[in-house]
Design a protein around this motif. Structure first.
Motif, short mmCIF file in Angstrom:
data_model
loop_
_atom_site.label_atom_id
_atom_site.label_comp_id
_atom_site.label_asym_id
_atom_site.label_seq_id
_atom_site.Cartn_x
_atom_site.Cartn_y
_atom_site.Cartn_z
N GLN A 179 1.02 -1.23 0.15
CA GLN A 179 0.01 -0.05 -0.04
C GLN A 179 0.78 1.22 -0.17
O GLN A 179 0.68 2.15 -0.79
CB GLN A 179 -0.92 -0.08 1.10
CG GLN A 179 -1.85 -1.18 1.34
CD GLN A 179 -2.77 -1.53 0.53
OE1 GLN A 179 -3.22 -0.54 -0.54
NE2 GLN A 179 -2.98 -2.84 0.01
N MET A 180 2.03 1.39 0.86
CA MET A 180 2.71 2.27 1.00
C MET A 180 3.43 2.54 -0.32
O MET A 180 3.81 3.77 -0.78
CB MET A 180 3.52 2.32 2.16
CG MET A 180 2.91 2.24 3.63
SD MET A 180 1.62 3.82 3.82
CE MET A 180 2.86 4.64 4.18
N VAL A 181 4.21 1.72 -0.76
CA VAL A 181 5.02 1.78 -2.24
C VAL A 181 4.03 2.26 -3.00
O VAL A 181 4.50 2.73 -4.03
CB VAL A 181 5.75 0.31 -2.13
CG1 VAL A 181 6.52 0.40 -3.74
CG2 VAL A 181 6.61 -0.11 -1.13
N GLY A 182 2.72 1.48 -3.08
CA GLY A 182 1.97 1.96 -4.13
C GLY A 182 1.54 3.63 -3.99
O GLY A 182 1.66 4.03 -5.20
N ALA A 183 1.46 3.88 -3.06
CA ALA A 183 1.24 5.42 -2.73
C ALA A 183 2.33 6.40 -3.15
O ALA A 183 2.24 7.33 -4.18
CB ALA A 183 0.95 5.77 -1.41
N GLY A 184 3.68 5.56 -3.02
CA GLY A 184 5.03 6.46 -3.49
C GLY A 184 4.92 6.48 -4.84
O GLY A 184 5.52 7.29 -5.80
N ALA A 207 7.51 11.92 -0.73
CA ALA A 207 6.54 12.84 -0.39
C ALA A 207 5.11 11.97 -0.45
O ALA A 207 4.34 12.25 0.62
CB ALA A 207 6.51 13.74 -1.51
N GLY A 208 5.00 10.94 -1.43
CA GLY A 208 3.70 10.17 -1.60
C GLY A 208 3.40 9.57 -0.40
O GLY A 208 2.54 9.49 0.22
N ALA A 259 8.68 4.19 6.85
CA ALA A 259 10.09 3.73 6.61
C ALA A 259 10.06 2.68 5.54
O ALA A 259 11.00 2.52 4.67
CB ALA A 259 10.72 3.29 7.89
N LEU A 260 9.05 1.57 5.66
CA LEU A 260 9.27 0.67 4.99
C LEU A 260 8.71 1.00 3.46
O LEU A 260 9.28 0.27 2.37
CB LEU A 260 8.14 -0.43 5.16
CG LEU A 260 8.40 -1.36 6.61
CD1 LEU A 260 7.48 -2.02 7.15
CD2 LEU A 260 9.63 -2.08 6.27
N GLY A 261 7.85 1.91 3.25
CA GLY A 261 7.31 2.54 2.06
C GLY A 261 8.48 3.00 1.09
O GLY A 261 8.43 2.96 -0.24
N ILE A 262 9.39 3.57 1.85
CA ILE A 262 10.57 4.51 1.40
C ILE A 262 11.65 3.34 0.86
O ILE A 262 12.43 3.29 0.09
CB ILE A 262 11.06 5.58 2.12
CG1 ILE A 262 10.04 6.68 2.16
CG2 ILE A 262 12.50 5.98 1.68
CD1 ILE A 262 10.42 7.50 3.14
N LEU A 263 11.97 2.27 2.15
CA LEU A 263 13.03 1.44 1.90
C LEU A 263 12.75 0.71 0.76
O LEU A 263 13.64 0.10 0.12
CB LEU A 263 12.91 0.53 3.30
CG LEU A 263 14.26 -0.19 3.51
CD1 LEU A 263 15.21 0.41 3.55
CD2 LEU A 263 13.96 -1.16 4.69
N PHE A 264 11.30 0.04 0.45
CA PHE A 264 11.15 -0.96 -0.48
C PHE A 264 10.69 -0.38 -1.85
O PHE A 264 10.10 -0.96 -2.80
CB PHE A 264 10.27 -1.79 -0.16
CG PHE A 264 10.27 -2.86 0.67
CD1 PHE A 264 10.58 -4.22 0.50
CD2 PHE A 264 10.56 -2.71 2.18
CE1 PHE A 264 10.81 -5.28 1.48
CE2 PHE A 264 11.09 -3.36 3.13
CZ PHE A 264 11.22 -4.80 2.77
#
Lengths: 87, 584
Positions: B139-144, B157-158, B471-476
């Motif tokens: 979900q978080m990576v998708g947002a980014g 930013a996303g 953090a996971l969304g940025i890391l991945f």
């Protein structure tokens, strides 16, 4: 098979559980039949039995509609029964 | 492709974010109790809860992922829709009413209702956190990933925007604000997908997406050079020199004669016309050399009838290999069993007043989610023939389809794509917050807390989970995470479903059996996934044939394993009557 319930639950608990499981197994049969066709006889899914649309789409849509229909049937059959204090 | 930023999309998304934050602060202005924070006092109306189910469940994977998969591969994307919806049957007929009757705030409450065991609470809390984190990452990576093409902002930013917004939504009014955000999101999603489908049917099918002349079918090459710069057909990529959008009808059925458009069609007529049409899809082929990584997109003529039958994407439906077939069957089993085991879905049952409301809200949820999945078929097929697809990004299929109708609709659909992330992530953080504060802190570690302290710990846990999610969304960010949703379903179904079903239907179930089943299901499915070919290839960058498991999706092995472990351990341990004394 009835749900393993605590004492003090309403009288219709077992009947409701049986009804739910009965409808559940109907859907399992429909879903399982679809998966069997996809895996074993995919050629049948290319046939067009209605409206020029193939069986793959009709069966898939049918599963979605069947889920809703069974859910409504369950809700209606349960509506007239007594709801006991369960929580 | 370089996508133009839409200021209208930015404005609509900003308005939505400010609107839901304002609503959350308004809902959170009153004093709160633990029952209010974790379960909205059990006072959410069943209809609102039903639509909130849809808002909670329909993640970016459902909206963007399935539309994209149908647009690029045809029918196989619809198989996900069928599996995702079928899971709700397990929820309604097997789980909904007992879970409402047995639990209080979290899924662990229900599983532990007969035993009062710290071991059960610990195992279930860990499983809740594992499943929630596996679900949070995509979900978080998708947002980014979405924010750059849609709003013109950086990936980070996303992720931060979504993370901060969702954390604020959860900490302001807990389950009350989460429910209303999910209700609004669910309503908007189904409504606008309906609008888009009506427009697709109104437009019908047209050769070359209604444009004059024949489509340019010359192959296209995108090269990413070692320094990161991008070439298109050997020239630097720019707004004026970019990949051509793809996805068109080459020939309509003979019954339309020389006409280049069918005109408006009904739903069945649309599908029938597409079956008899010839569609141009674009297959990518990648290779790397010293000049960089090259992706060559070549046109492939396909009959509509081939695109509308299974086998466009899943190897298990084309190779004939047993392992590939089992992989597919395992995925479909996990989708069927996983929904009723997802912690963020299960906690919604505590927000309504009684079992009847739980039942009715599930029926509303099935209706909303079912309608949505039928619509996704038309959205995907509409995108497939819209002449607007970005060949490098399947997730952009739905927004780009909307853009062929109007920039405003593109803006609305883009904003809704973000709201899908907000609604699902808020539910996941709420579930994780309950697992940390209620299950672990209060019940496992025995922290004695006042009502006010329970809320404070829950909010601190939500903030912590929000930071972890960001953090996971940025890391991945560069990680192919689309398959993580499938993993989350597998782990949830393997760890949680056997224990829940056997607790309800087998009186001989013991607390040791439940602990063993949850632990074995979680570890075996997680272990299987980490040793599978998909993980070797997509995560470790190793050859697929080095994998230690015969196929990638574990459910067909690990779900039955959970049942077997529970039965064996329960038979080997003494049956216990309900107890009020906490035990290990």
């Amino acid at each position: 098979m009835a749900a393993n319930r605590d004492p003090g639950q309403p009288d219709d608990g077992t009947a409701a559980s049986r009804l739910g499981l009965f409808l559940f197994w109907i859907y399992v049969a429909l879903y399982g039949g679809f998966m069997a066709l996809v895996l074993v006889r995919p050629d049948l899914l290319s046939r067009r039995p209605f409206g020029g649309v193939n069986l793959a789409i009709l069966y898939g849509m049918g599963l979605i509609v069947a889920a809703f229909v069974l859910a409504v049937v369950y809700m209606l059959l349960r509506a007239g029964r007594r709801e006991g204090p369960r929580s | 492709m370089i996508h133009q930023t839409s200021l209208v999309a930015v404005a609509i998304f900003a308005a939505f974010v400010l609107g839901v934050l304002g609503l959350s602060f308004w809902l959170g202005r009153k004093g709160q109790s633990a029952a209010g924070y974790y379960a909205a006092h059990g006072q959410i109306h069943w209809f609102v809860n039903g639509i909130a189910f849809a808002g909670d469940y329909l993640s970016a994977a459902s909206f963007l992922g399935i539309c994209g998969m149908i647009a690029f591969s045809g029918y196989d994307g619809f198989l996900y829709s069928i599996g995702f919806l079928a899971g709700w049957i397990v929820s309604l007929f097997v789980i909904a009413e007992p879970i409402k009757a047995l639990g209080k705030f979290t899924f662990a409450d229900a599983l532990d209702s007969r035993f009062n065991s710290r071991g059960i609470k610990l195992a279930v809390a860990i499983s809740t956190l594992v499943v929630s984190i596996f679900y949070l990452i995509p979900q978080m990576v998708g947002a980014g990933s979405l924010i750059k093409p849609l709003l013109g902002l950086a990936h980070e930013a996303g992720v931060i925007l979504v993370g901060v917004t969702v954390t604020l939504i959860v900490v302001t009014a807990g389950m009350v604000s989460t429910t209303w955000v999910q209700f609004i999101k669910g309503s908007l999603l189904v409504f606008f997908c309906g609008v888009l489908t009506a427009l697709i049917l109104g437009r019908g099918l047209a050769v070359n997406a209604g444009r004059e002349g024949a489509e340019n079918l010359a192959p296209q090459v995108r090269t990413v050079k070692p320094d990161g710069s991008v070439l298109v057909d050997g020239q630097p990529q720019s707004k004026d020199h970019d990949l051509r959008p793809v996805g068109t009808i080459l020939r309509l059925p003979e019954r339309y004669g020389a006409a280049r458009s069918t005109g408006p069609l009904g739903p069945l007529a649309y599908l029938a016309a597409l079956e008899d049409s010839t569609v141009v899809t674009w297959a990518p082929k990648k290779h790397a050399d010293t000049d960089g990584v090259h992706a060559i997109f070549s046109p492939v003529e396909k009959r509509g009838s081939d695109l509308l039958k299974p086998g466009g994407s899943f190897k298990g439906l084309t190779t004939g290999k047993l392992a590939d077939r089992l992989d597919f069957a395992s995925l479909m089993l996990a989708l069927f069993c996983g929904t009723a085991s997802l912690p963020h879905i299960l906690i919604r049952y505590y927000t309504v007043k009684d079992a009847a409301a739980a039942r009715k809200s599930t029926v509303v949820g099935i209706a909303a989610i079912g309608v949505f999945y039928v619509l996704t078929l038309f959205l995907g097929l509409g995108a497939m023939t819209s002449g607007a697809l970005d060949p490098t990004d399947t997730n952009m299929a739905a927004p780009l389809l909307a853009k062929t109708f109007s920039d405003t609709l593109f803006a609305v659909i883009s904003a809704i794509a973000f709201t899908t992330v907000l609604g699902t992530v808020s539910g996941l953080i709420m579930a994780g917050s309950g697992a940390v504060a209620h299950d672990l802190a209060e019940n496992v570690f025995g922290m004695r807390m006042t009502d006010h302290e329970k809320i404070r710990v829950g909010k601190l846990a939500a903030v912590g989970l929000g930071i972890v999610a960001m953090a996971l969304g940025i890391l991945f960010r560069n990680f192919n995470v689309s398959f993580l949703v499938g993993w989350a379903f597998n782990i949830a179904a393997s760890a949680n479903l056997p224990a829940l079903v056997m607790l309800l239907f087998w009186p001989r179930t013991t607390r040791q059996g439940i602990i063993a089943a949850v632990t074995a299901g979680m570890l075996s499915s997680l272990g299987w996934i980490l040793l599978s070919a998909d993980t070797f290839e997509k995560v470790y960058g190793l050859p697929r044939d080095h994998a230690l498991t015969p196929f990638s999706q574990p459910g067909i092995v690990t779900i039955p394993l959970g049942f077997v472990v529970l039965v064996v351990v329960s038979l080997l341990t003494p049956p216990a009557a309900a107890s009020s004394t906490p035990r290990r």
